[in-house]
Scaffold this motif. Sequence first.
Motif, PDB file in Angstrom:
ATOM      1  N   TYR A   1       0.862  -1.176   0.000  1.00 27.89           N
ATOM      2  CA  TYR A   1       0.000   0.000   0.000  1.00 27.89           C
ATOM      3  C   TYR A   1       0.897   1.224   0.000  1.00 27.89           C
ATOM      4  O   TYR A   1       1.649   1.457   0.937  1.00 27.89           O
ATOM      5  CB  TYR A   1      -0.874  -0.015   1.254  1.00 27.89           C
ATOM      6  CG  TYR A   1      -1.727   1.215   1.442  1.00 27.89           C
ATOM      7  CD1 TYR A   1      -2.748   1.511   0.549  1.00 27.89           C
ATOM      8  CD2 TYR A   1      -1.528   2.062   2.524  1.00 27.89           C
ATOM      9  CE1 TYR A   1      -3.543   2.625   0.730  1.00 27.89           C
ATOM     10  CE2 TYR A   1      -2.316   3.184   2.710  1.00 27.89           C
ATOM     11  CZ  TYR A   1      -3.324   3.458   1.814  1.00 27.89           C
ATOM     12  OH  TYR A   1      -4.102   4.571   1.992  1.00 27.89           O
TER      13      TYR A   1
ATOM     14  N   TYR B   1      -3.321  -7.801  -4.988  1.00 36.19           N
ATOM     15  CA  TYR B   1      -4.074  -7.279  -3.851  1.00 36.19           C
ATOM     16  C   TYR B   1      -3.109  -6.550  -2.933  1.00 36.19           C
ATOM     17  O   TYR B   1      -1.884  -6.715  -3.032  1.00 36.19           O
ATOM     18  CB  TYR B   1      -4.794  -8.403  -3.091  1.00 36.19           C
ATOM     19  CG  TYR B   1      -3.858  -9.360  -2.380  1.00 36.19           C
ATOM     20  CD1 TYR B   1      -3.465  -9.140  -1.059  1.00 36.19           C
ATOM     21  CD2 TYR B   1      -3.347 -10.479  -3.037  1.00 36.19           C
ATOM     22  CE1 TYR B   1      -2.594 -10.007  -0.419  1.00 36.19           C
ATOM     23  CE2 TYR B   1      -2.485 -11.355  -2.408  1.00 36.19           C
ATOM     24  CZ  TYR B   1      -2.110 -11.114  -1.098  1.00 36.19           C
ATOM     25  OH  TYR B   1      -1.241 -11.974  -0.464  1.00 36.19           O
TER      26      TYR B   1
ATOM     27  N   ASP C   1     -14.500  -7.035  -3.107  1.00 33.36           N
ATOM     28  CA  ASP C   1     -13.587  -5.893  -3.155  1.00 33.36           C
ATOM     29  C   ASP C   1     -12.659  -5.844  -1.945  1.00 33.36           C
ATOM     30  O   ASP C   1     -11.526  -5.383  -2.057  1.00 33.36           O
ATOM     31  CB  ASP C   1     -14.375  -4.583  -3.223  1.00 33.36           C
ATOM     32  CG  ASP C   1     -15.226  -4.487  -4.472  1.00 33.36           C
ATOM     33  OD1 ASP C   1     -14.698  -4.777  -5.560  1.00 33.36           O
ATOM     34  OD2 ASP C   1     -16.414  -4.136  -4.362  1.00 33.36           O
ATOM     35  N   LEU C   2     -13.150  -6.296  -0.799  1.00 36.87           N
ATOM     36  CA  LEU C   2     -12.372  -6.252   0.447  1.00 36.87           C
ATOM     37  C   LEU C   2     -12.573  -7.549   1.209  1.00 36.87           C
ATOM     38  O   LEU C   2     -13.643  -8.152   1.157  1.00 36.87           O
ATOM     39  CB  LEU C   2     -12.831  -5.088   1.346  1.00 36.87           C
ATOM     40  CG  LEU C   2     -12.915  -3.683   0.761  1.00 36.87           C
ATOM     41  CD1 LEU C   2     -13.526  -2.730   1.781  1.00 36.87           C
ATOM     42  CD2 LEU C   2     -11.545  -3.194   0.334  1.00 36.87           C
TER      43      LEU C   2
ATOM     44  N   VAL D   1     -12.092  -8.429   5.208  1.00 39.15           N
ATOM     45  CA  VAL D   1     -11.814  -7.803   6.505  1.00 39.15           C
ATOM     46  C   VAL D   1     -11.674  -8.900   7.554  1.00 39.15           C
ATOM     47  O   VAL D   1     -12.580  -9.714   7.738  1.00 39.15           O
ATOM     48  CB  VAL D   1     -12.938  -6.829   6.907  1.00 39.15           C
ATOM     49  CG1 VAL D   1     -12.609  -6.150   8.237  1.00 39.15           C
ATOM     50  CG2 VAL D   1     -13.166  -5.780   5.813  1.00 39.15           C
TER      51      VAL D   1
ATOM     52  N   VAL E   1      -7.058  -5.642   6.487  1.00 35.61           N
ATOM     53  CA  VAL E   1      -7.977  -5.585   5.361  1.00 35.61           C
ATOM     54  C   VAL E   1      -7.201  -5.965   4.109  1.00 35.61           C
ATOM     55  O   VAL E   1      -6.160  -5.368   3.809  1.00 35.61           O
ATOM     56  CB  VAL E   1      -8.585  -4.178   5.185  1.00 35.61           C
ATOM     57  CG1 VAL E   1      -9.462  -4.131   3.942  1.00 35.61           C
ATOM     58  CG2 VAL E   1      -9.387  -3.774   6.413  1.00 35.61           C
TER      59      VAL E   1
ATOM     60  N   VAL F   1      -7.241  -5.727   0.247  1.00 39.03           N
ATOM     61  CA  VAL F   1      -7.890  -4.827  -0.705  1.00 39.03           C
ATOM     62  C   VAL F   1      -7.721  -5.360  -2.120  1.00 39.03           C
ATOM     63  O   VAL F   1      -6.602  -5.508  -2.604  1.00 39.03           O
ATOM     64  CB  VAL F   1      -7.301  -3.403  -0.600  1.00 39.03           C
ATOM     65  CG1 VAL F   1      -7.986  -2.467  -1.581  1.00 39.03           C
ATOM     66  CG2 VAL F   1      -7.439  -2.863   0.820  1.00 39.03           C
TER      67      VAL F   1
ATOM     68  N   SER G   1      -9.039  -0.675  -4.913  1.00 38.66           N
ATOM     69  CA  SER G   1      -8.685   0.533  -4.176  1.00 38.66           C
ATOM     70  C   SER G   1      -9.836   1.525  -4.154  1.00 38.66           C
ATOM     71  O   SER G   1     -10.045   2.242  -3.179  1.00 38.66           O
ATOM     72  CB  SER G   1      -7.434   1.174  -4.782  1.00 38.66           C
ATOM     73  OG  SER G   1      -7.599   1.371  -6.170  1.00 38.66           O
TER      74      SER G   1
ATOM     75  N   TYR H   1     -12.290   0.462  -1.528  1.00 35.93           N
ATOM     76  CA  TYR H   1     -11.685   0.707  -0.221  1.00 35.93           C
ATOM     77  C   TYR H   1     -11.869   2.165   0.187  1.00 35.93           C
ATOM     78  O   TYR H   1     -12.306   2.463   1.311  1.00 35.93           O
ATOM     79  CB  TYR H   1     -10.203   0.343  -0.280  1.00 35.93           C
ATOM     80  CG  TYR H   1      -9.412   0.707   0.954  1.00 35.93           C
ATOM     81  CD1 TYR H   1      -9.624   0.063   2.162  1.00 35.93           C
ATOM     82  CD2 TYR H   1      -8.426   1.695   0.903  1.00 35.93           C
ATOM     83  CE1 TYR H   1      -8.896   0.396   3.299  1.00 35.93           C
ATOM     84  CE2 TYR H   1      -7.693   2.028   2.024  1.00 35.93           C
ATOM     85  CZ  TYR H   1      -7.928   1.380   3.213  1.00 35.93           C
ATOM     86  OH  TYR H   1      -7.200   1.710   4.325  1.00 35.93           O
ATOM     87  N   GLU H   2     -11.569   3.093  -0.695  1.00 34.00           N
ATOM     88  CA  GLU H   2     -11.697   4.504  -0.371  1.00 34.00           C
ATOM     89  C   GLU H   2     -13.155   4.914  -0.201  1.00 34.00           C
ATOM     90  O   GLU H   2     -13.482   5.728   0.670  1.00 34.00           O
ATOM     91  CB  GLU H   2     -11.030   5.355  -1.453  1.00 34.00           C
ATOM     92  CG  GLU H   2      -9.522   5.210  -1.485  1.00 34.00           C
ATOM     93  CD  GLU H   2      -8.860   6.167  -2.476  1.00 34.00           C
ATOM     94  OE1 GLU H   2      -9.604   6.938  -3.127  1.00 34.00           O
ATOM     95  OE2 GLU H   2      -7.624   6.146  -2.580  1.00 34.00           O
TER      96      GLU H   2
END
Length: 330
Positions: free
Chosen positions: A66, A78, A181-182, A184, A189, A191, A194, A197-198
């Motif tokens: 990230y 990812y 998409d995610l 958890v 997390v 991802v 992105s 996530y945002e």
Amino acid sequence: MHFDEIWRIIEGSDPNLLLGWREASGSKELQARRAVLDSKTFEDLVGVCRGIVGQMCSPGYEEIPYHAHWHVDRERTYSRIALDEIPQRPATEEEGSELVPSRLLGLMENANDLSLLAKQDIEKTNLLFFAITFRRRGRRVAFVRKTDPKRALKKGLIQLRFVPKLTTVRNPDLVLEEVVDLIVTNDEVYVLSSQAYEQLLSDVPVAAHEVPIYLASVERELGAGIPLAADSRTALEKVCQSRPSAAKRLRELPNRLQKIQLDSGEKLDAAKLEKIIKRHKPQISLVDGGGLAFGEDGVNDFFDLLEGRWFTDDLGRREKRRALKYNLRP
């Protein structure tokens, strides 16, 4: 949490299905409720999650860090972010403490305790996401997809209908894609998108969290010939830390500066900027040594200057930017 533990959790517990939406007024925070599932759906839901984990463990599927200019391709890559590295938000009076996790993370943590959602409630709600969740011996995992499961049908989907519990049928009330998409967990997390996530964690400044990295990238692209004055750097960092829209513009700025050089065939220098500043008269000035000087009220003009958001693109030759400037949204 490693993939083998995620695998044990989904194989060793029954799934829950959460349906989520954003409040239409007021705080506009995320809400979610549990759907009552028929046991006939369990294997289908587990199969979706099993397939996602299997894909992520396959050869050629890569974890990327990230960082400032990250982009994940769910088919190949990812990113993994520790929960303690994700910014928190100010708590409401009901929540009590000073800072709490993003609303989405809180919903996933308390998935088993959420209220049940009736069919009539689903019919009148604009859904934003669904999550398939599992819990086993205090360990949990949630597979989240940002989509409206009431939308039009597609191939390769799980189709569910209330009769009276949710079960698989041909004429569905809900449509679940076999994509997430995610992911958890208790600790982190994963991802796979992105953008999701945002957007799903928009109540915390996830983009602003990386502002120092974005800023360093911009300074590298500007080079020694166009330094940022110390006060300008402070103003830019402060505004971008508090406004996610500004942080996103800062993140994209290095790509824009590279495009300027490709379009014009020349490196951006202080002389070019001086001409543009004289023409448009932004709240920016050039100091000795070609540095850019501005305060917090000049941050928007700083972006407009380097993005070319005036009537013509002063910097690049081919690309024409949008004619009117826009304000940063808080």
